[in-house]
Design an enzyme around this catalytic site. Structure first.
Site, PDB file in Angstrom:
ATOM      1  N   GLU A 292       0.842  -1.198  -0.057  1.00 56.37           N
ATOM      2  CA  GLU A 292      -0.067   0.200   0.177  1.00 56.37           C
ATOM      3  C   GLU A 292       0.880   1.235  -0.007  1.00 56.37           C
ATOM      4  OE1 GLU A 292      -4.091  -0.189   1.435  1.00 56.37           O
ATOM      5  OE2 GLU A 292      -3.166   0.745   3.171  1.00 56.37           O
ATOM      6  N   GLU A 295       1.915   1.652  -3.264  1.00 59.29           N
ATOM      7  CA  GLU A 295       0.826   2.145  -4.229  1.00 59.29           C
ATOM      8  C   GLU A 295       0.639   3.755  -4.045  1.00 59.29           C
ATOM      9  OE1 GLU A 295      -2.692   0.076  -3.133  1.00 59.29           O
ATOM     10  OE2 GLU A 295      -3.683   0.694  -5.129  1.00 59.29           O
ATOM     11  N   CYS A 312      -8.547  -2.558   3.542  1.00 60.37           N
ATOM     12  CA  CYS A 312      -8.357  -3.584   4.519  1.00 60.37           C
ATOM     13  C   CYS A 312      -9.767  -3.981   5.269  1.00 60.37           C
ATOM     14  CB  CYS A 312      -7.354  -3.573   5.438  1.00 60.37           C
ATOM     15  SG  CYS A 312      -6.905  -2.189   6.252  1.00 60.37           S
ATOM     16  N   SER A 332      -7.448   1.170  -2.634  1.00 55.62           N
ATOM     17  CA  SER A 332      -6.246   0.677  -3.042  1.00 55.62           C
ATOM     18  C   SER A 332      -6.437  -0.637  -3.517  1.00 55.62           C
ATOM     19  CB  SER A 332      -5.555   0.321  -1.460  1.00 55.62           C
ATOM     20  OG  SER A 332      -4.293  -0.874  -1.571  1.00 55.62           O
ATOM     21  N   LYS A 371     -15.670 -10.205   7.449  1.00 61.50           N
ATOM     22  CA  LYS A 371     -14.313 -11.356   6.832  1.00 61.50           C
ATOM     23  C   LYS A 371     -14.996 -12.481   6.514  1.00 61.50           C
ATOM     24  CE  LYS A 371     -10.841  -8.502   7.564  1.00 61.50           C
ATOM     25  NZ  LYS A 371     -10.081  -8.178   6.405  1.00 61.50           N
ATOM     26  N   GLU A 374     -16.088 -11.290   3.156  1.00 66.18           N
ATOM     27  CA  GLU A 374     -14.792 -11.379   2.111  1.00 66.18           C
ATOM     28  C   GLU A 374     -14.218 -12.490   1.609  1.00 66.18           C
ATOM     29  OE1 GLU A 374     -11.196  -8.455   2.515  1.00 66.18           O
ATOM     30  OE2 GLU A 374     -11.143  -9.760   4.044  1.00 66.18           O
ATOM     31  N   GLU A 379     -14.156 -12.500  -6.532  1.00 65.76           N
ATOM     32  CA  GLU A 379     -12.722 -11.717  -6.824  1.00 65.76           C
ATOM     33  C   GLU A 379     -11.536 -12.316  -6.320  1.00 65.76           C
ATOM     34  OE1 GLU A 379     -15.355 -10.651  -5.475  1.00 65.76           O
ATOM     35  OE2 GLU A 379     -15.429  -8.527  -5.926  1.00 65.76           O
ATOM     36  N   CYS A 516     -10.703  -2.071  14.368  1.00 71.48           N
ATOM     37  CA  CYS A 516     -11.126  -3.830  14.656  1.00 71.48           C
ATOM     38  C   CYS A 516     -11.301  -4.189  16.056  1.00 71.48           C
ATOM     39  CB  CYS A 516      -9.970  -4.340  13.890  1.00 71.48           C
ATOM     40  SG  CYS A 516      -9.742  -4.167  12.053  1.00 71.48           S
TER      41      CYS A 516
END
Ligand code: SF4
Length: 587
Positions: A292, A295, A312, A332, A371, A374, A379, A516
């Site tokens: 990141e 990036e 994230c 990102s 999560k 996710e 993808e 989190c």
């Protein structure tokens, strides 16, 4: 300050505040099922009713402002009788399956029934039949257990800005549901689990993966010790990773010192549960930082798209896809640490172990319900296989530990396994709001200037405030950064960016308020003090760590040298990056 008389004793209150707030401060506990400290009171459940001199009816203390000289009786026979009747009426329309409910012994309605002395059913009536909605990858809704307190509705709308659920119908037909009463999976729900955290009963729970994980562990156990002359075939390697916020949370629940980092004990417990390899997701958080930060530097040098939005937090990703698709290009392309480690487990670890990816069962322990969603995103699968097969929340992990009768006090800390065994404290900071930004900026500064960034210059992104900002000088460049948690706040920030805040370079967003450590998969009843202690633990770890920046992590460096090449390389892109797209939903 003004003075009130409560139960014939004086207490202090601030002008304009609600009576319930003043009572709590004075240590007088009046029960409520619908009140949420940070949200506007509704007085919906009426449980907090008290007697106020001069008022004919009992008054809901959560929605009744204090006044000088006010005389109040909080636990008079009349108030207690009213509360008991309210609970009895709620129970009259509630399933009698407490013993089988996931919230047994942890249900506010059950506790209140016990506290108020409800010992028999006095009210009977026709009950509406509801089916549980199990369509979501993350959340299970059981309207039969809903007591219509409305907390979930308010959190979803006011804190998360999503409004995936609302009241439907009125009177005896009233219930909480999605638009057109469809499954949560086709609604705008972003799977954050904040509704689960405030639900007082078992009406909202996570979609549990305990059964699958126990089956995988049992299968491994049987294969390792075959009976009746069967031949050992080994079975799939069962691998687990645990997120940075988990190890600073479980101490509270396991009778260890609250706020301690129990990562070493957690590694030991996971091995006793039967996992073959144990990894700390903080390692792949270091990789996320490497990718990141590279990036960010690349986008700054090539002109965008900026601001770079962190990626994230999976609830946030779905929120952008649904509500702000014009910002999808700003996200990102880095996968989250969970998915980065999942991809490495099924590629690099598989190679090291001489196994096929399909011969590894990969489990993630996360503070987050999103999560689970996710892990199943198409993808993020490779060659038709998910990189993460099952996700347990912190709550599920604690259930599993208790199920297997593990006593953490009798275990010594153990390190994580190779080849992903070493983390920097920057990766650990991912557990709290501001942590990703701090970690990424340490490395971005190094990439831009060749110098380490003094930690003190990022103090502004620390703490539990919902919105923070800082400008960091990196050589000639001033990098403007915003940090936000809670999606309603994030939505407001995006609106500002569209209009007058185009100068931002980097924006960290955490779906859950506080990050989190306050995730939707964390222990129920998490309060501000618990958050503070988890946050302090993360910063203590960072303060005392010999290794504080991802780019200094020798294990990360070796992984790049031996396997990935360099940040943003073709292999990194293949394993550690992805693309998100606008998403249509029923609003
Ligand atoms: Fe709303 Fe989050 Fe609950 Fe979904 S999981 S209904 S988005 S609070």
């Amino acid at each position: 300050m003004i003075t009130l008389q409560v139960n014939n004793r004086p207490i202090e209150a601030q002008p304009g505040e609600m009576l319930l707030t003043a009572l709590r401060r004075a240590g007088i506990n009046v029960p409520t099922l619908c009140n949420l400290e940070q949200l506007t009171p509704t007085g919906a459940c009426r449980l907090c009713v008290v007697e106020v001199e001069g008022q004919r009816n009992l008054m809901p203390s959560c929605a009744f402002p204090v006044a000088p000289g006010m005389k109040v009786w909080t636990h008079s026979p009349r108030a207690l009788r009213a509360r008991k009747t309210i609970v009895e009426l709620l129970l009259a329309n509630h399933p009698d399956d407490c013993l089988y409910c996931v919230r047994n012994n942890n249900c506010r309605l059950q506790q209140l029934a016990a506290e108020l002395g409800v010992r028999q059913r006095r009210y009977f009536g026709a009950r509406r039949q509801y089916h549980a909605d199990t369509s979501s990858a993350s959340i299970v809704r059981d309207p039969a257990k809903c007591i219509l307190c409305g907390k979930c509705v308010r959190v979803c709308e006011e804190i998360q800005g999503v409004a995936a659920i609302d009241f439907i119908h009125r009177g005896s037909r009233a219930h909480v549901g999605t638009a057109f009463d469809q499954g949560l999976n086709v609604s705008s729900c972003i799977n954050c689990g904040q509704c689960v955290m405030v639900c007082p009963t078992g009406a909202l729970t996570e979609q549990s993966h305990i059964k699958e994980v126990v089956e995988a562990l049992n299968h491994r156990l049987r294969a390792a010790a075959p009976r009746d002359g069967a031949t050992a075939n080994g079975g799939p390697l069962v691998v687990v990773q645990h997120a940075p916020a988990v190890s600073v949370t479980i101490a509270e629940e396991l009778g260890l010192r609250p706020g301690a980092d129990a990562a070493g004990i957690l590694n030991a417990m996971l091995r006793r549960l039967g996992f073959d390899r144990v990894f700390d997701t903080s390692f792949s958080a270091d990789l996320t930082v490497m990718e990141e930060a590279a990036e960010l530097v690349h986008r700054i040098k090539t002109g965008g798209p900026l601001p770079l939005l962190t990626s994230c937090s999976p609830g946030w990703i779905k929120y952008v896809e649904e509500f702000h698709p014009d910002f999808v290009g700003n996200l990102s392309t880095c996968k989250s640490p969970q998915q980065m480690l999942g991809a490495l487990i099924k590629s690099h670890l598989a190679e090291c172990e001489g196994r096929d990816a399909a011969d590894i069962y990969s489990v993630a322990i996360m503070p987050c319900t999103a999560k689970k969603f996710e892990a199943g995103r198409p993808e993020l699968a490779r060659h038709g296989l998910p990189d993460v097969d099952a996700v347990l929340t912190t709550r599920e992990l604690l259930r599993l530990i208790r199920l297997r009768g593990l006593d953490p006090a009798r275990l010594d800390p153990e390190p994580a396994d190779s080849p992903f065994g070493e983390r920097s404290s920057a990766g650990k900071l991912f557990g709290a709001t501001g942590g990703v930004a701090e970690a990424a900026l340490r490395t971005a500064h190094y990439l831009l200037t060749g110098q380490e960034l003094p930690v003190a210059r990022l103090k502004a992104v620390r703490g539990l405030d919902a919105v923070k900002q800082v400008t960091v000088k990196m050589g000639e460049l001033e990098v403007h950064v915003a940090v936000v948690s809670g999606l309603a706040n994030a939505g407001r920030l995006l609106d500002e960016i569209r209009t007058d805040r185009r100068h931002l370079h980097f924006v960290e967003v955490m779906t859950c308020p506080g990050g989190c450590i306050a995730g939707g998969g964390q222990p129920l009843g998490t309060d501000r003090a618990a958050l503070r202690s988890r946050l302090d633990a993360l910063y203590r770890i960072d303060r005392d760590a010999p290794l504080r920046a991802a780019h200094r992590n020798p294990t990360v460096r070796r992984l790049y040298e031996e396997f990935l090449g360099e940040p943003l390389s073709t292999r990194s892109h293949e394993l550690l990056h992805t693309q998100y797209h606008a998403r249509e939903v029923v609003h």
